[in-house]
Design a protein around this motif. Structure first.
Motif, PDB file in Angstrom:
ATOM      1  N   ASN A  44       0.822  -1.209   0.000  1.00  0.00           N
ATOM      2  CA  ASN A  44       0.000   0.000   0.000  1.00  0.00           C
ATOM      3  C   ASN A  44       0.856   1.259   0.000  1.00  0.00           C
ATOM      4  O   ASN A  44       0.561   2.225  -0.704  1.00  0.00           O
ATOM      5  N   PHE A  45       1.925   1.244   0.774  1.00  0.00           N
ATOM      6  CA  PHE A  45       2.818   2.398   0.801  1.00  0.00           C
ATOM      7  C   PHE A  45       3.485   2.598  -0.546  1.00  0.00           C
ATOM      8  O   PHE A  45       3.602   3.735  -1.023  1.00  0.00           O
ATOM      9  N   GLN A  46       3.913   1.532  -1.195  1.00  0.00           N
ATOM     10  CA  GLN A  46       4.568   1.641  -2.496  1.00  0.00           C
ATOM     11  C   GLN A  46       3.612   2.187  -3.555  1.00  0.00           C
ATOM     12  O   GLN A  46       4.001   3.004  -4.386  1.00  0.00           O
ATOM     13  N   ILE A  47       2.369   1.739  -3.532  1.00  0.00           N
ATOM     14  CA  ILE A  47       1.375   2.249  -4.488  1.00  0.00           C
ATOM     15  C   ILE A  47       1.122   3.731  -4.244  1.00  0.00           C
ATOM     16  O   ILE A  47       1.094   4.538  -5.177  1.00  0.00           O
ATOM     17  N   LEU A  48       0.966   4.116  -2.980  1.00  0.00           N
ATOM     18  CA  LEU A  48       0.738   5.523  -2.643  1.00  0.00           C
ATOM     19  C   LEU A  48       1.925   6.380  -3.047  1.00  0.00           C
ATOM     20  O   LEU A  48       1.769   7.459  -3.630  1.00  0.00           O
ATOM     21  N   TRP A  49       3.146   5.901  -2.775  1.00  0.00           N
ATOM     22  CA  TRP A  49       4.358   6.629  -3.123  1.00  0.00           C
ATOM     23  C   TRP A  49       4.472   6.791  -4.630  1.00  0.00           C
ATOM     24  O   TRP A  49       4.823   7.862  -5.121  1.00  0.00           O
ATOM     25  N   TRP A  50       4.171   5.741  -5.381  1.00  0.00           N
ATOM     26  CA  TRP A  50       4.257   5.784  -6.837  1.00  0.00           C
ATOM     27  C   TRP A  50       3.258   6.787  -7.420  1.00  0.00           C
ATOM     28  O   TRP A  50       3.601   7.570  -8.304  1.00  0.00           O
TER      29      TRP A  50
END
Length: 80
Positions: A44-50
């Motif tokens: 979830n953090f990686q998707i939000l960061w991207w």
């Protein structure tokens, strides 16, 4: 868990690598409750960061184009 965290850097060489490799490792090892919970949070953090990074890049590009500043197109390496 350390392997999932280490794949976050894979976006440098492979586009979307940080999402793809992290998802594959999480999917294979999600039987453990701890790995399932932490893996979900990492993904979830990686998707939000991207998404946030892409929005910032688009906004900066739009602002520079609005001011007729094409200096961001001058890269030190010419591909064509």
């Amino acid at each position: 868990m350390q392997l999932i965290n280490s794949f976050i850097i894979s976006f440098i060489g492979i586009p979307f690598g940080n999402l793809i490799f992290t998802f594959i490792l999480w999917y294979r090892n999600r039987k453990s409750k701890f790995v399932d919970e932490v893996g979900r949070r990492i993904i979830n953090f990686q998707i939000l960061w991207w998404i946030a990074l892409n929005v910032i890049i688009v906004c900066i590009t739009a602002i520079k184009l609005k001011h007729n500043s094409y200096n961001f197109l001058n890269l030190p390496i010419r591909f064509l």
